[in-house]
Design an enzyme around this catalytic site. Structure first.
Site, PDB file in Angstrom:
ATOM      1  N   PRO A 188       0.791  -1.222   0.000  1.00 18.38           N
ATOM      2  CG  PRO A 188      -0.210  -1.168   2.096  1.00 18.38           C
ATOM      3  CD  PRO A 188       0.551  -2.053   1.172  1.00 18.38           C
ATOM      4  NE  ARG A 197       3.187   6.960   2.730  1.00 20.83           N
ATOM      5  CZ  ARG A 197       3.730   5.841   3.160  1.00 20.83           C
ATOM      6  NH1 ARG A 197       4.287   5.007   2.313  1.00 20.83           N
ATOM      7  NH2 ARG A 197       3.698   5.541   4.436  1.00 20.83           N
ATOM      8  CE1 TYR A 218       8.454   5.201   2.912  1.00 17.42           C
ATOM      9  CE2 TYR A 218       7.111   7.153   3.293  1.00 17.42           C
ATOM     10  CZ  TYR A 218       7.517   5.887   3.658  1.00 17.42           C
ATOM     11  OH  TYR A 218       6.995   5.291   4.781  1.00 17.42           O
ATOM     12  CG  ASN A 251       8.421  -1.804   0.110  1.00 20.27           C
ATOM     13  OD1 ASN A 251       7.842  -1.876   1.190  1.00 20.27           O
ATOM     14  ND2 ASN A 251       8.982  -0.688  -0.317  1.00 20.27           N
ATOM     15  CB  ALA A 266       1.264   0.012   5.962  1.00 19.53           C
ATOM     16  CD  GLU A 293      11.504  -7.025   5.371  1.00 23.55           C
ATOM     17  OE1 GLU A 293      10.522  -6.530   5.944  1.00 23.55           O
ATOM     18  OE2 GLU A 293      12.431  -7.614   5.980  1.00 23.55           O
ATOM     19  CG  HIS A 347      11.078  -2.093   4.360  1.00 25.87           C
ATOM     20  ND1 HIS A 347       9.713  -1.959   4.254  1.00 25.87           N
ATOM     21  CD2 HIS A 347      11.318  -3.325   4.862  1.00 25.87           C
ATOM     22  CE1 HIS A 347       9.145  -3.067   4.691  1.00 25.87           C
ATOM     23  NE2 HIS A 347      10.097  -3.916   5.060  1.00 25.87           N
TER      24      HIS A 347
END
Length: 143
Positions: free
Chosen positions: A10, A18, A23, A75, A78, A99, A101
């Protein structure tokens, strides 16, 4: 040729809009383009998938098993901190997963330090910005 599935959870579709101080300014479309370029450089195939829906992400992970995907870059955004369903799906398919992030979740709010999905991943690329995707792809392509 290795076949990778790149899953984004999400709000990743809102990259560049955002919280750019966290980010960055790279848009989701630009990230997808970079992933395609990196896949070409690595000699692998990469399919990008983004959803704001936990169930769609679980279904995509399950589908990867039947599509004979060689590796998953995920990724979960949330859902990292809340989704046992994504963890269980990754464990069920037993596809090597990495993973990613963009931000360093370990230096942010306390609740972000728990990664359920990460428990099913054999490699973690955290806080490297978009380059984390490239590192994850390199890792999975080298297996």
């Amino acid at each position: 040729m290795k076949k990778l599935l790149i899953i984004n959870g999400p709000n990743i579709n809102m990259l560049g809009v955002r919280e750019p101080d966290i980010y960055g300014r790279l848009s989701y479309g630009e990230l997808v383009k970079k992933i395609g370029e990196w896949a070409s450089e690595l000699g692998c195939e990469a399919e990008c998938f983004q959803s704001n829906s936990e169930g769609e992400i679980v279904t995509k992970i399950q589908r990867a098993f039947f599509d004979e995907v060689d590796g998953i870059v995920i990724n979960p955004a949330a859902y990292t901190h809340t989704s046992i369903a994504i963890l269980d799906a990754l464990k069920a398919v037993r596809i090597p997963a990495a993973e990613v992030h963009i931000s360093d979740i370990n230096t942010r709010e306390e609740f972000r330090k728990t990664s359920y999905a990460g428990m099913a991943c054999e490699a973690h690329f955290i806080g490297l910005g978009p380059d984390g995707y490239k590192k994850a792809m390199e890792y999975l392509c080298s297996k």
